[in-house]
Scaffold this active site. Structure first.
Site, PDB file in Angstrom:
ATOM      1  N   ASP A 111       0.838  -1.201   0.000  1.00 12.47           N
ATOM      2  CA  ASP A 111       0.000   0.000   0.000  1.00 12.47           C
ATOM      3  C   ASP A 111       0.872   1.249   0.000  1.00 12.47           C
ATOM      4  O   ASP A 111       1.243   1.742   1.075  1.00 12.47           O
ATOM      5  CB  ASP A 111      -0.907  -0.006   1.228  1.00 12.47           C
ATOM      6  CG  ASP A 111      -1.839   1.184   1.285  1.00 12.47           C
ATOM      7  OD1 ASP A 111      -2.026   1.836   0.239  1.00 12.47           O
ATOM      8  OD2 ASP A 111      -2.372   1.459   2.364  1.00 12.47           O
ATOM      9  N   GLU A 165      -1.946  10.733  -0.520  1.00 10.47           N
ATOM     10  CA  GLU A 165      -3.215   9.997  -0.541  1.00 10.47           C
ATOM     11  C   GLU A 165      -3.633   9.629   0.865  1.00 10.47           C
ATOM     12  O   GLU A 165      -4.815   9.692   1.222  1.00 10.47           O
ATOM     13  CB  GLU A 165      -3.071   8.741  -1.417  1.00 10.47           C
ATOM     14  CG  GLU A 165      -4.370   8.005  -1.696  1.00 10.47           C
ATOM     15  CD  GLU A 165      -4.663   6.877  -0.701  1.00 10.47           C
ATOM     16  OE1 GLU A 165      -5.698   6.193  -0.859  1.00 10.47           O
ATOM     17  OE2 GLU A 165      -3.848   6.671   0.236  1.00 10.47           O
ATOM     18  N   HIS A 191      -1.258  -0.883   6.644  1.00 14.49           N
ATOM     19  CA  HIS A 191      -0.923   0.302   7.448  1.00 14.49           C
ATOM     20  C   HIS A 191      -0.067  -0.040   8.674  1.00 14.49           C
ATOM     21  O   HIS A 191      -0.133   0.640   9.698  1.00 14.49           O
ATOM     22  CB  HIS A 191      -2.193   1.044   7.879  1.00 14.49           C
ATOM     23  CG  HIS A 191      -2.796   1.865   6.788  1.00 14.49           C
ATOM     24  ND1 HIS A 191      -3.827   2.741   6.991  1.00 14.49           N
ATOM     25  CD2 HIS A 191      -2.495   1.949   5.454  1.00 14.49           C
ATOM     26  CE1 HIS A 191      -4.151   3.339   5.847  1.00 14.49           C
ATOM     27  NE2 HIS A 191      -3.359   2.861   4.901  1.00 14.49           N
TER      28      HIS A 191
END
Length: 471
Positions: free
Chosen positions: A126, A160, A278
């Site tokens: 990610d 983002e 994350h």
């Protein structure tokens, strides 16, 4: 990918027929994007993070180093690049914008991904995965020798993870005339999750054609997909808000893979698609290379084909062909009927291009059809339906009709058969047929081809380059 309520998103199983983008000028071969090269880009992102405090977060050195490295790769490949800076609460961030300086600048096809990580880790899935895939597709296109119809542009978005700030800044600072030139934006965010799913964005009706083309691409590779409403969770949202067509793919984040999904895709039910989402463990070991390989080939397929899509065509004037996609070179686009009947299989030749409609040829009792709605102008003084047809058969009896294809006009509840061709009309070269449809002027009717086959011995009715013309 920006944090959101993933587990509450509605997901629907999709099955699709093989499609290609509408009005593509000839069939475009889908490329094999190198997973080895893409993995090397990810190794570089990991190295950058390792050298810069363990992350590539907006406002920190690791992000700027990532942006500079991506820009340098694109510069070397011949792209016209811009490092667009903007301010955030975490400090200055950057978008990398790269344009291939060829093709019609009034019709722009974009692909993008966010380049930043969260502060807690290097962000290799990610969204190093999406960024590496988009980067490699861009480099492969530059090396391919393709002559693009449209202008091709790539965006690598900053911030983002702070609220889609980079993509919002980009679109909000485009003049209205430049926004209007963007025909499609494709977004790729997390495409190598270690327990992957194969999700296709389904949250923008303007992008349903591209959405369906992604589904069809995966279906053609025997990969099932599911639709997902990504809502405002990734960078396509800024484009979608302006009415621009968007689509994209996603391999899953913190949501839990179900038993049905594990049966379909493999992996482990009851576990997250990416348990390192994350977190600091989203590093170079947090990847599924099979997912990455499949997804980057899908990126290449969309880039190659939509860069060639003809966006200039409007409704045909009187005297031109009133049918859309009349030679089937855009696959099943604009046609309805039996899934798989429109094909680019090499087992039967096309009359022109590589796609055609192939009805029957099964050697068993079946019925297949394709059709398209068409409006015949009320002012027409002549109206014709023409087609090219090739018929080959294994039937040997010379005077018995076993298998047929009917050319029909459906006018409301009334179906009229204009012509019937059968195994008796076999001809291994194409023959053109022309039929009068002036009786339907002032009406919107459906042109339909209906094939029927008996229980043994195949007959193949292959139809191509269909036209409805008026004067």
């Amino acid at each position: 990918m920006r944090k959101s309520l993933y587990s509450g998103l509605g997901i629907v199983l999709v099955a699709g027929a093989l499609l290609a983008p509408s009005n593509v000028a000839g069939a475009v071969e889908s490329p094999d994007i190198s997973v080895t090269n893409t993995k090397a880009h990810l190794d570089q992102f990991q190295s950058i993070a390792t050298s810069n405090g363990g992350n590539r977060y907006t406002g920190r050195p690791g992000y700027k180093a990532s942006a500079d490295w991506v820009k340098a790769k694109l510069d070397a490949a011949g792209y016209t690049t811009t490092l667009q800076s903007f301010s955030t609460s975490a400090g200055t961030s950057y978008n990398v914008i790269a344009e291939w300086p060829h093709g019609d600048a009034n019709h722009v096809v974009m692909a993008g991904s966010h380049l930043d990580s969260v502060s807690s880790g290097p962000g290799i899935n990610d969204n190093g995965s999406g960024s590496a895939g988009v980067l490699e597709a861009a480099l492969a296109y530059a090396a391919s020798g393709q002559t693009p119809r449209n202008r091709l542009r790539f965006g690598f978005w900053g911030a983002e993870e702070l609220g889609l700030l980079g993509s919002k800044y980009y679109v909000n600072n485009l003049p209205a005339a430049e926004r209007d030139k963007i025909e499609l934006y494709l977004n790729f965010d997390m495409i190598a999750s270690p327990n992957p799913g194969y999700f296709v964005y389904d949250d923008n009706p303007a992008g349903n054609g591209a959405r369906d083309d992604l589904v069809a691409y995966f279906t053609g590779k025997s990969v099932q997909t599911e639709f997902i409403d990504v809502q405002g969770r990734s960078d396509h949202a800024a484009f979608r808000s302006l009415g621009i067509a968007t689509a994209g793919t996603f391999s899953g984040a913190e949501g839990t893979k179900t038993s049905a999904q594990a049966a379909k895709w493999g992996g482990t039910a009851g576990q997250a698609f990416d348990s390192c989402y994350h977190r600091s463990c989203d590093n170079i070991n947090n990847l599924n290379l099979t997912s990455l390989d499949r997804q980057i080939d899908a990126i290449g397929h969309m880039v190659w084909n939509y860069t060639q899509k003809d966006y200039s065509e409007g409704p045909p004037p009187t005297g031109d062909n009133l049918l859309q996609n009349p030679g089937f070179e855009s696959g099943a686009v604009n046609w309805t009927g039996t899934t798989g009947a429109i094909t680019h299989s090499t087992s039967r030749p096309a009359h022109g291009g590589s796609y055609k409609a192939w009805l029957q040829g099964n050697g068993r009792t079946t019925t297949e059809n394709i059709g398209q709605s068409v409006a015949i102008p009320s002012a027409a003084t002549a109206a014709s339906l023409s087609l090219w047809i090739r018929i080959d058969t294994a039937e040997t009896t010379g005077s018995t009709v076993y298998d047929t294809v009917k050319v029909q006009i459906v006018d409301g509840s009334t179906t009229t058969t204009l012509a019937t061709y059968s195994n008796l009309n076999k001809n291994t070269s194409y023959v053109q047929k022309t039929l009068n449809v002036l009786a339907y002027k002032g009406k919107t009717v459906t042109v339909r081809f209906l094939g029927q086959e008996d229980s043994s011995l195949q007959t193949s009715f292959v139809i191509d380059d269909v036209a409805v013309t008026t004067s």
